[in-house]
Design a protein around this motif. Sequence first.
Motif, short mmCIF file in Angstrom:
data_model
loop_
_atom_site.label_atom_id
_atom_site.label_comp_id
_atom_site.label_asym_id
_atom_site.label_seq_id
_atom_site.Cartn_x
_atom_site.Cartn_y
_atom_site.Cartn_z
N ASP A 84 78.86 36.62 64.38
CA ASP A 84 80.12 35.69 64.07
C ASP A 84 81.14 36.35 64.49
O ASP A 84 82.38 35.62 64.24
CB ASP A 84 79.96 35.19 62.59
N LEU A 85 81.25 37.48 64.91
CA LEU A 85 82.57 38.12 65.02
C LEU A 85 82.93 38.19 66.48
O LEU A 85 83.91 38.51 67.06
CB LEU A 85 82.66 39.71 64.58
N ARG A 86 81.73 37.92 67.42
CA ARG A 86 81.90 38.26 69.02
C ARG A 86 82.88 37.52 69.64
O ARG A 86 83.42 38.09 70.36
CB ARG A 86 80.33 38.04 69.63
N VAL A 87 82.89 36.04 69.15
CA VAL A 87 83.76 35.47 70.15
C VAL A 87 85.30 35.89 69.73
O VAL A 87 86.13 35.93 70.65
CB VAL A 87 83.60 33.92 69.80
N HIS A 109 88.81 22.76 70.30
CA HIS A 109 87.31 23.24 69.82
C HIS A 109 87.76 24.09 68.51
O HIS A 109 88.85 24.70 68.43
CB HIS A 109 86.70 23.98 70.69
N ASN A 110 87.01 24.38 67.54
CA ASN A 110 86.86 25.26 66.50
C ASN A 110 86.45 26.42 66.82
O ASN A 110 85.36 26.83 66.75
CB ASN A 110 86.22 24.67 65.18
N THR A 111 87.37 27.30 67.28
CA THR A 111 87.05 28.57 67.94
C THR A 111 86.80 29.61 66.62
O THR A 111 86.11 30.65 66.74
CB THR A 111 88.35 29.09 68.56
N GLU A 112 87.14 29.30 65.44
CA GLU A 112 86.82 30.04 64.23
C GLU A 112 85.39 30.18 64.14
O GLU A 112 85.01 31.26 63.76
CB GLU A 112 87.58 29.59 63.06
N THR A 113 84.76 29.29 64.32
CA THR A 113 83.29 29.29 63.95
C THR A 113 82.36 29.23 65.30
O THR A 113 81.27 28.89 65.19
CB THR A 113 82.64 27.97 63.06
N MET A 114 83.04 29.29 66.53
CA MET A 114 82.15 29.09 67.73
C MET A 114 81.18 30.40 67.98
O MET A 114 81.53 31.49 67.59
CB MET A 114 83.19 29.08 68.73
N ASP A 115 80.13 29.91 68.45
CA ASP A 115 78.97 31.10 68.56
C ASP A 115 79.20 31.58 70.12
O ASP A 115 79.85 30.83 70.71
CB ASP A 115 77.67 30.62 68.38
N TRP A 116 78.42 32.57 70.41
CA TRP A 116 78.76 33.32 71.70
C TRP A 116 78.29 32.51 72.78
O TRP A 116 78.81 32.25 73.97
CB TRP A 116 77.87 34.58 71.81
N GLU A 117 77.06 31.89 72.82
CA GLU A 117 76.67 30.87 73.64
C GLU A 117 77.44 29.54 74.24
O GLU A 117 77.43 29.19 75.36
CB GLU A 117 75.14 30.17 73.52
#
Length: 204
Positions: A84-87, A109-117
């Motif tokens: 959850d911290l990678r992006v 986009h909601n970049t706060e909750t965005m996953d790596w993929e």
Amino acid sequence: PQEPIDGTQFMRDMSETIRRMAREAREEEVQALPRAALSRQMMAMREYVKYKPPTFDGARDPLVAERWIDQTHKLMVALAVDEDLRVGVAALHLQDEADRWWQFIGNVHNTETMDWETFKGLFFDKFFPTPVRDRMRQEFIDLVQGDLDVMGYETKFTSLARFTPEMVADEGLKVKRFVKGLKTSIRKRVSIFGCRTYNEAVEK
């Protein structure tokens, strides 16, 4: 005598008071975010920058973009940065054109909750788009040794093979495709030895 209460104004005042209280409550919730979450991100970032991670400025060479994504992800995995911290950690190493792109992405986009993929997909859409990958795929399909020596051909073969994983899905398919692209004289010699592994085919 006391002036009569204006019912309409009273309701407006009450609505405004309720909205203000709701807004203040939300602000308090944000301010009360667990310190542990913030400290987790700070610790991850502090550890990550120790290893001088690469930055990306939006270079037009798509292979530079691919290399940045690969190196960034590899380092994060090695350092066990939480998913959850990678992006967020990666985005801090975007510069210039890439950083401006990321700011635009944040508007849609909601970049706060965005996953790596999801991040990787959006990044590739911009900096390593499908038409470019398709051209490299075709380049592998058409690849022959030509004027290259065997090691030069092997280097190019290895570099482009990732764009057609189905053609090199196992050792047999990989050997078959590699041998097919060799010069006729070399291909005949390799065929005599009946190489079963890719390394054998390269060394012969």
